[in-house]
Design a protein around this motif. Structure first.
Motif, short mmCIF file in Angstrom:
data_model
loop_
_atom_site.label_atom_id
_atom_site.label_comp_id
_atom_site.label_asym_id
_atom_site.label_seq_id
_atom_site.Cartn_x
_atom_site.Cartn_y
_atom_site.Cartn_z
N VAL A 186 0.82 -1.22 0.00
CA VAL A 186 0.00 0.00 0.00
C VAL A 186 0.85 1.27 0.00
O VAL A 186 0.32 2.37 0.09
N ARG A 187 2.17 1.11 -0.11
CA ARG A 187 3.04 2.29 -0.07
C ARG A 187 2.78 3.25 -1.23
O ARG A 187 2.74 4.48 -1.00
N PRO A 188 2.60 2.79 -2.47
CA PRO A 188 2.41 3.76 -3.57
C PRO A 188 1.23 4.70 -3.35
O PRO A 188 1.38 5.93 -3.44
N VAL A 189 0.07 4.16 -3.05
CA VAL A 189 -1.10 5.03 -2.88
C VAL A 189 -0.96 5.87 -1.61
O VAL A 189 -1.39 7.03 -1.56
N THR A 190 -0.34 5.30 -0.57
CA THR A 190 -0.15 6.05 0.68
C THR A 190 0.78 7.24 0.46
O THR A 190 0.52 8.35 0.95
N TRP A 191 1.85 7.04 -0.28
CA TRP A 191 2.76 8.14 -0.56
C TRP A 191 2.06 9.23 -1.39
O TRP A 191 2.27 10.41 -1.16
N ARG A 192 1.24 8.82 -2.34
CA ARG A 192 0.52 9.82 -3.14
C ARG A 192 -0.40 10.66 -2.26
O ARG A 192 -0.53 11.88 -2.46
N LEU A 193 -1.03 10.02 -1.29
CA LEU A 193 -1.93 10.74 -0.39
C LEU A 193 -1.16 11.64 0.57
O LEU A 193 -1.51 12.82 0.75
N LEU A 194 -0.12 11.11 1.21
CA LEU A 194 0.61 11.88 2.21
C LEU A 194 1.37 13.05 1.61
O LEU A 194 1.60 14.06 2.27
N SER A 195 1.77 12.93 0.35
CA SER A 195 2.48 14.02 -0.30
C SER A 195 1.55 15.15 -0.73
O SER A 195 2.00 16.25 -1.09
N GLY A 196 0.24 14.88 -0.70
CA GLY A 196 -0.72 15.89 -1.13
C GLY A 196 -1.03 15.82 -2.61
O GLY A 196 -1.74 16.68 -3.14
N TYR A 197 -0.54 14.81 -3.28
CA TYR A 197 -0.78 14.64 -4.71
C TYR A 197 -2.20 14.13 -4.97
O TYR A 197 -2.87 14.57 -5.90
N LEU A 198 -2.66 13.22 -4.14
CA LEU A 198 -4.01 12.67 -4.26
C LEU A 198 -4.93 13.27 -3.21
O LEU A 198 -4.49 13.53 -2.08
N PRO A 199 -6.20 13.46 -3.51
CA PRO A 199 -7.15 13.95 -2.51
C PRO A 199 -7.59 12.83 -1.57
O PRO A 199 -7.53 11.65 -1.92
N ALA A 200 -8.04 13.21 -0.39
CA ALA A 200 -8.51 12.22 0.57
C ALA A 200 -9.80 11.56 0.10
O ALA A 200 -10.08 10.40 0.43
N ASN A 201 -10.60 12.28 -0.69
CA ASN A 201 -11.86 11.74 -1.20
C ASN A 201 -11.59 10.67 -2.26
O ASN A 201 -10.97 10.94 -3.30
N ARG A 202 -12.05 9.48 -1.98
CA ARG A 202 -11.71 8.36 -2.85
C ARG A 202 -12.31 8.50 -4.25
O ARG A 202 -11.68 8.13 -5.25
N GLU A 203 -13.53 9.04 -4.34
CA GLU A 203 -14.19 9.14 -5.64
C GLU A 203 -13.47 10.09 -6.58
O GLU A 203 -13.55 9.94 -7.81
N ARG A 204 -12.75 11.05 -6.06
CA ARG A 204 -12.07 12.05 -6.88
C ARG A 204 -10.69 11.60 -7.36
O ARG A 204 -10.09 12.25 -8.24
N ARG A 205 -10.16 10.53 -6.80
CA ARG A 205 -8.75 10.18 -7.05
C ARG A 205 -8.48 9.87 -8.51
O ARG A 205 -7.48 10.34 -9.08
N ASP A 206 -9.30 9.07 -9.15
CA ASP A 206 -9.03 8.69 -10.54
C ASP A 206 -9.05 9.90 -11.46
O ASP A 206 -8.21 10.02 -12.35
N LEU A 207 -9.99 10.81 -11.23
CA LEU A 207 -10.07 12.01 -12.06
C LEU A 207 -8.85 12.91 -11.84
O LEU A 207 -8.31 13.48 -12.80
N VAL A 208 -8.43 13.04 -10.59
CA VAL A 208 -7.25 13.86 -10.30
C VAL A 208 -6.00 13.26 -10.95
O VAL A 208 -5.20 13.98 -11.57
N LEU A 209 -5.84 11.95 -10.83
CA LEU A 209 -4.69 11.29 -11.45
C LEU A 209 -4.68 11.52 -12.96
O LEU A 209 -3.64 11.86 -13.55
N GLN A 210 -5.82 11.34 -13.58
CA GLN A 210 -5.90 11.51 -15.03
C GLN A 210 -5.54 12.95 -15.43
O GLN A 210 -4.76 13.18 -16.36
N ARG A 211 -6.08 13.91 -14.70
CA ARG A 211 -5.83 15.31 -15.03
C ARG A 211 -4.38 15.69 -14.82
O ARG A 211 -3.77 16.36 -15.66
N LYS A 212 -3.78 15.27 -13.69
CA LYS A 212 -2.40 15.65 -13.39
C LYS A 212 -1.42 14.96 -14.35
O LYS A 212 -0.40 15.56 -14.75
#
Length: 476
Positions: A186-212
């Motif tokens: 679970v380190r990859p997704v955890t690092w994305r979250l803790l760095s502030g790259y991914l939002p805490a809201n799970r539903e928004r994550r795929d859209l944010v990843l695609q956009r970034k």
């Protein structure tokens, strides 16, 4: 010629050029033993730099080693995209370049190791270790040989999965659990979250990843072609020179495809951050993110994985995620890399003040040997200890840094203090400038694993608890 070589060697030893990053310790030691004349400790110590600018000027030339050769290659390729011959001979465990020399056999290497050890470690204060180490297993999370998944680890993994699966991840709770290490799965997704790259809201994550990810490759299309323009050529040239020096003993990082990824990441970051631009040492900071995000798709040892075997979309996603997470990290420590690197100056001074309070014997010993903290701790701050620890240990360390508030800036000071005091016995056994500086440049951590990093972090936390809220305790 011999005099010039000796003069250059003393200059590098005196000023502790943090930037001879790609030279293995064996080559460095054998060069000293073979070519350096015996000099008195008085001659070895040179005038201390009175300003940071003097220190920087005195160490600039260290990056020029073999740069003339690199320049000739660069000049042939600067008008076209950089590509490296895949059949180019890779650096292996028994071989490493240094001033045009190659260690050709393990028997020759052992002779040099023994000579160096007899000369510099008469009291046998350092543990026996290979000077050119075997490639550290990036995936190794338990150096003691115990089973990789105990009941406690299984419980921790389940807790992480539960936190990550919730509609809105509790980031404070995630940081709390991450402080003592994040399970590999679970380190990859955890690092994305803790760095502030991914939002805490799970539903928004795929859209944010695609956009970034699309945004990053938009930067590539917009800026990367300018790498050969006159105003960006020097930046790209330095990146192109530094990339092969990043983890030279790990095959993954010698692959042309991987080096091209690093070149794009670093060039785009430099273009978008003109206040600092590219500074040598930033190239190291891409590595942990790249390895962690690659491990999401690799079950075997990452260090020997062929990047080209992944689908192109996966390669692009790893590259974009590494760029954004590195950018988030650098946002918090950018004053380390702006003109004159004021952030590093402040941190090194704080380290000196703190050590003078927590271990006066070590501090006084540095003064007696005329060793300046800047001469060894500059690299610790510039590279976040990445040149002092195996990569697997850096990844574990960064679990905690991302869980800590201001982990890469503030908490790193206490980790460096704990790291220095860890070697107090060896430090106090060194009786002159050269041997002490040699020790500090080549601390024996190659066999470190999670246990050693955990103890280091625990001591750093103790120091932070004692001194962070009472700075007058370490200010004179």
């Amino acid at each position: 010629k011999h005099s010039s070589s000796s003069k250059q060697l003393r200059k590098r030893n005196t000023h502790t050029c943090n930037n001879i990053l790609d030279q293995a310790a064996l080559i460095f030691l054998s060069f000293i033993l073979k070519d350096a004349p015996k000099v008195s400790s008085v001659n070895t110590k040179s005038k201390k730099p009175s300003t940071f600018h003097e220190f920087a000027r005195s160490t600039n030339d260290a990056w020029d080693i073999d740069d003339e050769e690199d320049d000739s290659v660069f000049s042939l390729k600067q008008q076209e995209p950089i590509s490296t011959n895949p059949s180019q001979e890779r650096l292996d465990i028994e071989r490493g370049p240094a001033n045009g020399r190659v260690v050709k056999s393990s028997s020759d290497a052992q002779l040099n190791v023994n000579a160096a050890r007899n000369t510099l470690q008469k009291q046998q204060s350092l543990p026996v270790r290979p000077i050119i180490p075997l490639v550290a297993r990036i995936s190794d999370q338990n150096a003691s040989g115990a089973p990789l998944m105990m009941v406690r680890e299984k419980t921790r993994l389940d807790k992480f999965k539960q936190l990550l699966a919730s509609p809105n991840t509790d980031l404070e709770e995630l940081r709390k659990h991450s402080w003592s290490g994040i399970p590999r799965e679970v380190r990859p997704v955890t690092w994305r979250l803790l760095s502030g790259y991914l939002p805490a809201n799970r539903e928004r994550r795929d859209l944010v990843l695609q956009r970034k990810r699309e945004e990053y490759f938009g930067f590539i299309e917009q800026y990367y072609h300018s790498r050969t323009d006159e105003n960006h050529r020097d930046t790209y040239r330095q990146i192109h020179i530094d990339i092969p020096r990043t983890n030279p003993l790990i095959p993954l990082f010698q692959q042309p495809l991987v080096q091209e990824v690093f070149e794009r990441i670093l060039f785009i970051w430099a273009i978008r951050h003109p206040a600092s631009g590219y500074v040598q040492g930033i190239n190291d900071l891409v590595t942990p993110f790249f390895v962690v995000f690659l491990s999401e798709f690799v079950e075997e040892d990452v260090e020997n994985f062929e990047m080209a075997s992944l689908p192109l979309d996966t390669q692009r996603n790893i590259e974009a995620d590494s760029f954004w997470c590195m950018s988030k990290l650098l946002d918090g420590i950018q004053d380390n890399y702006t003109f004159a690197q004021p952030g590093i100056q402040i941190k090194v001074k704080a380290l000196e003040e703190l050590v003078s309070r927590i271990d006066e014997d070590v501090h006084v010993h540095f003064q007696k040997c005329e060793v300046e903290y800047l001469q060894f701790a500059f690299r610790w701050m510039n590279n976040l200890l990445m040149r002092e620890l195996p990569l697997r240990c850096t990844i574990r360390l960064w679990d905690t840094y991302q869980a800590e508030s201001e982990g890469f800036s503030h908490f790193h000071l206490y980790v460096c203090s704990a790291f220095l005091i860890k070697w107090r016995k060896e430090i106090l056994s060194m009786v002159d400038f050269q041997s002490l500086l040699m020790l500090l440049q080549n601390l024996p951590t190659i066999h470190w694993g999670n246990e050693e990093v955990g103890l280091l972090l625990a001591e750093a936390y103790r120091l932070k608890y004692m001194f962070a809220d009472a700075p007058s305790h370490y200010k004179r």
